[in-house]
Design a protein around this motif. Structure first.
Motif: not given
Length: 260
Positions: A212-229
């Motif tokens: 959400x924060x990155x999108x609000x800044x205007x970052x369009x390509x956001x990947x990852x978020x697949x691994x739970x430590x």
């Protein structure tokens, strides 16, 4: 799709081949329990000699062009420019500095953050002219560490790629009302990132909050978020799960011309 290969998590993003990036796992080091085995942090009570050996192994296995800038992280929003800090330090034994993000604009300078549940976010631009790494636990996210890192990278956010590395997942990260309210005061849409559990607490989604924060800044390509430590104890350290434990490193750098 991200993959764990040869003891490292590698981003599945569309970055230039000149951009080198990965997150370490807990495998392949020499530290004894509870820091077994590839702990790279000197701030958790591990034997300093073992940490030094682990860092040397990391340097050799990744063929790093120089020593990473190891930050003294404090859940804040300070951003270090790696080359400015390292220009007065030996590349193989660089001094640390207090910050929770690092950026670089020169080839061969390695940005690094350490985590064991907090979210590591790696950045590069499409032209492969700059890279960055941020340590984003909930305090850093709420405080604006991603905003600070994007600003310091100094290019239009739409030109940036962001990758979200291994962090505690949304089914394991319990927080209180005060954490949820901290985010909602700034963005009511963050309510979607918090689900009530049966203990009166909230399950928080660090990945969604970061996106959400990155999108609000205007970052369009956001990947990852697949691994739970928290749930993957084979590959990752987790402070919430084990309390006394090691740290992984999230690393990113620009390869020098001719590097393989």
């Amino acid at each position: 799709m991200d993959e764990i290969r040869d003891g490292f998590v590698r981003p599945g993003w569309s970055a230039s081949a000149r951009v080198r990036a990965c997150v370490t796992t807990r495998l392949g080091g020499c530290s004894a329990p509870p820091f077994d085995s590839l702990n790279v942090s000197t701030a958790v009570g591990d034997d300093d000699a073992d940490v030094a050996r682990n860092r040397r192994r990391l340097h050799e296995r990744l063929r790093l062009p120089g020593g990473p800038l190891w930050l003294e992280q404090e859940h804040g929003v300070r951003v270090a420019v790696v080359e400015r800090v390292l220009e007065q330090a030996d590349e193989l034994s660089p001094a640390a500095c207090r910050a929770d993000a690092a950026v670089s604009f020169e080839a061969g300078r390695v940005c690094a953050v350490t985590t064991a549940d907090c979210l590591p976010v790696l950045f590069c631009d499409r032209a492969a002219s700059r890279v960055g790494a941020a340590h984003a636990g909930w305090r850093g996210l709420a405080g604006g560490v991603l905003e600070a890192a994007v600003a310091r990278l100094g290019c239009p956010p739409a030109e940036l790629l962001a990758w979200l590395g291994p962090a505690i997942g949304p089914h394991a990260f319990r927080v209180g009302d005060e954490v949820r309210e901290r985010f909602l005061r700034e963005d009511e849409g963050c309510a979607l990132a918090f689900l009530p559990d049966n203990t009166g607490a909230w399950l928080a989604d660090l990945y969604q909050l970061a996106r959400r924060r990155l999108q609000r800044l205007g970052v369009r390509e956001i990947t990852g978020g697949y691994h739970c430590t928290y749930t993957d104890d084979k590959h990752f350290f987790s402070h919430r799960r084990d309390r006394r434990t090691g740290r992984m490193a999230a690393l990113i750098w620009l390869a020098r011309d001719g590097a393989t």
